[in-house]
Write an enzyme that holds these catalytic residues in place. Sequence first.
Site, PDB file in Angstrom:
ATOM      1  N   ARG A  99      85.873  -1.713  79.399  1.00  0.00           N
ATOM      2  CA  ARG A  99      86.119  -2.982  78.699  1.00  0.00           C
ATOM      3  C   ARG A  99      87.299  -2.854  77.764  1.00  0.00           C
ATOM      4  O   ARG A  99      87.387  -1.880  77.016  1.00  0.00           O
ATOM      5  CB  ARG A  99      84.891  -3.345  77.850  1.00  0.00           C
ATOM      6  CG  ARG A  99      83.794  -3.953  78.590  1.00  0.00           C
ATOM      7  CD  ARG A  99      82.832  -4.678  77.704  1.00  0.00           C
ATOM      8  NE  ARG A  99      82.544  -4.094  76.401  1.00  0.00           N
ATOM      9  CZ  ARG A  99      81.691  -4.625  75.533  1.00  0.00           C
ATOM     10  NH1 ARG A  99      81.058  -5.740  75.842  1.00  0.00           N
ATOM     11  NH2 ARG A  99      81.459  -4.055  74.390  1.00  0.00           N
ATOM     12  N   ASP A 120      77.320   2.414  71.834  1.00  0.00           N
ATOM     13  CA  ASP A 120      78.138   2.590  73.035  1.00  0.00           C
ATOM     14  C   ASP A 120      77.473   3.628  73.944  1.00  0.00           C
ATOM     15  O   ASP A 120      77.400   4.812  73.607  1.00  0.00           O
ATOM     16  CB  ASP A 120      79.547   3.044  72.632  1.00  0.00           C
ATOM     17  CG  ASP A 120      80.476   3.095  73.829  1.00  0.00           C
ATOM     18  OD1 ASP A 120      80.147   3.783  74.814  1.00  0.00           O
ATOM     19  OD2 ASP A 120      81.519   2.433  73.791  1.00  0.00           O
ATOM     20  N   THR A 131      89.826  -8.038  74.324  1.00  0.00           N
ATOM     21  CA  THR A 131      89.459  -9.211  75.151  1.00  0.00           C
ATOM     22  C   THR A 131      88.025  -9.119  75.664  1.00  0.00           C
ATOM     23  O   THR A 131      87.463 -10.119  76.111  1.00  0.00           O
ATOM     24  CB  THR A 131      90.385  -9.314  76.371  1.00  0.00           C
ATOM     25  OG1 THR A 131      90.156  -8.154  77.203  1.00  0.00           O
ATOM     26  CG2 THR A 131      91.854  -9.360  75.963  1.00  0.00           C
ATOM     27  N   ASP A 178      79.666   6.673  75.069  1.00  0.00           N
ATOM     28  CA  ASP A 178      79.917   7.621  73.977  1.00  0.00           C
ATOM     29  C   ASP A 178      78.656   8.408  73.635  1.00  0.00           C
ATOM     30  O   ASP A 178      78.716   9.616  73.386  1.00  0.00           O
ATOM     31  CB  ASP A 178      80.400   6.876  72.722  1.00  0.00           C
ATOM     32  CG  ASP A 178      81.847   6.414  72.857  1.00  0.00           C
ATOM     33  OD1 ASP A 178      82.539   6.892  73.783  1.00  0.00           O
ATOM     34  OD2 ASP A 178      82.279   5.583  72.046  1.00  0.00           O
TER      35      ASP A 178
HETATM   36  C1  PRP Z   1      80.022  -0.223  78.932  1.00  0.00           C
HETATM   37  C2  PRP Z   1      78.821  -0.229  79.851  1.00  0.00           C
HETATM   38  C3  PRP Z   1      79.166  -1.330  80.827  1.00  0.00           C
HETATM   39  C4  PRP Z   1      79.951  -2.294  79.989  1.00  0.00           C
HETATM   40  C5  PRP Z   1      79.085  -3.469  79.686  1.00  0.00           C
HETATM   41  O1  PRP Z   1      81.070   0.459  79.492  1.00  0.00           O
HETATM   42  O2  PRP Z   1      78.552   0.986  80.456  1.00  0.00           O
HETATM   43  O3  PRP Z   1      79.916  -0.878  81.937  1.00  0.00           O
HETATM   44  O4  PRP Z   1      80.293  -1.614  78.785  1.00  0.00           O
HETATM   45  O5  PRP Z   1      79.784  -4.441  79.001  1.00  0.00           O
HETATM   46  P1  PRP Z   1      80.040  -5.893  79.594  1.00  0.00           P
HETATM   47  O6  PRP Z   1      78.759  -6.384  80.166  1.00  0.00           O
HETATM   48  O7  PRP Z   1      80.489  -6.665  78.387  1.00  0.00           O
HETATM   49  O8  PRP Z   1      81.138  -5.795  80.614  1.00  0.00           O
HETATM   50  P2  PRP Z   1      82.482   0.681  78.727  1.00  0.00           P
HETATM   51  O9  PRP Z   1      83.428  -0.404  79.117  1.00  0.00           O
HETATM   52  O10 PRP Z   1      82.214   0.872  77.268  1.00  0.00           O
HETATM   53  O11 PRP Z   1      83.034   2.009  79.382  1.00  0.00           O
HETATM   54  P3  PRP Z   1      82.515   3.527  79.242  1.00  0.00           P
HETATM   55  O12 PRP Z   1      81.170   3.617  79.925  1.00  0.00           O
HETATM   56  O13 PRP Z   1      83.560   4.320  79.948  1.00  0.00           O
HETATM   57  O14 PRP Z   1      82.418   3.857  77.769  1.00  0.00           O
HETATM   58  N1  URA Z   2      78.703  -1.427  76.172  1.00  0.00           N
HETATM   59  C1  URA Z   2      77.944  -0.547  75.502  1.00  0.00           C
HETATM   60  O1  URA Z   2      77.994   0.666  75.785  1.00  0.00           O
HETATM   61  N2  URA Z   2      77.117  -0.979  74.544  1.00  0.00           N
HETATM   62  C2  URA Z   2      77.029  -2.281  74.198  1.00  0.00           C
HETATM   63  O2  URA Z   2      76.235  -2.633  73.305  1.00  0.00           O
HETATM   64  C3  URA Z   2      77.832  -3.199  74.904  1.00  0.00           C
HETATM   65  C4  URA Z   2      78.654  -2.748  75.890  1.00  0.00           C
END
Ligand code: PRP
Ligand code: URA
Length: 210
Positions: free
Chosen positions: A105, A201, A109, A204
């Site tokens: 994400r 997150d 945005t 993380d």
């Molecule tokens: C997180 C999670 C989803 C997304 C959900 O990933 O694992 O893929 O956010 O958010 P959304 O429904 O608003 O799209 P992130 O983009 O943080 O990537 P990461 O797992 O690499 O940290």
């Molecule tokens: N992605 C995450 O990992 N946590 C949230 O709460 C939303 C999006």
Amino acid sequence: MPYYNLTIVDNSFIKRDLTILRDKNTLPNEFRLALRRISFSLAIAMCKDIELLEIPVETPLETAKGYKFKNEVILVPVLRAGLSLVEPFLEMFPDANVGHIGLQRDEKTLKPVDYYYKTPKFSDSSLTILLDPMLATGGSAVAAFNFLKERGANKSVLVSLIAAPEGVRKLNNEHPDVSIYTTALDRQLNENGYILPGLGDAGDRTFGTF
Ligand code: PRP
Ligand code: URA
């Protein structure tokens, strides 16, 4: 508007492990283990989307009635956080092939930016299980299903850990055929697109990249 195709999976193991996952003091090792344990409950719950074929089985004494899964299962984790669900789901679906989708994400945005796709071939009998612990705005899940359906994934489900109402609504609207399995429908998103109360997150917290 009511939600549909939404199953909230709940039991005492999930209640205990979801508490561990939400706790800000939980370290990545225990976070991964709790997520792994919950994955087994989720896999069992989503069995209602799995059709069985009756087959004979030879016991050492006689022929008995047996079963096998009708669909070929394809697991697709969304990188990174979905990776934790792969191993437990492979234990439950040992013949599954595994695709990967890389989505991140954009912090401003909140739109998903794609950086990696690799999936097996889909057939009419494929059951595709998208693995992503967080359904927040729903942007990542919608982008993933857009990609998967373009490649022939006709029957698909989402397995998540925590969903926000906004994400469920978006997925219901854009992919009404997709069944959603989750262990919690949380209250709302905050101004940064994080689920409240949520767990922070997920990527993380899984990998210790704070
Ligand atoms: C997180 C999670 C989803 C997304 C959900 O990933 O694992 O893929 O956010 O958010 P959304 O429904 O608003 O799209 P992130 O983009 O943080 O990537 P990461 O797992 O690499 O940290
Ligand atoms: N992605 C995450 O990992 N946590 C949230 O709460 C939303 C999006």
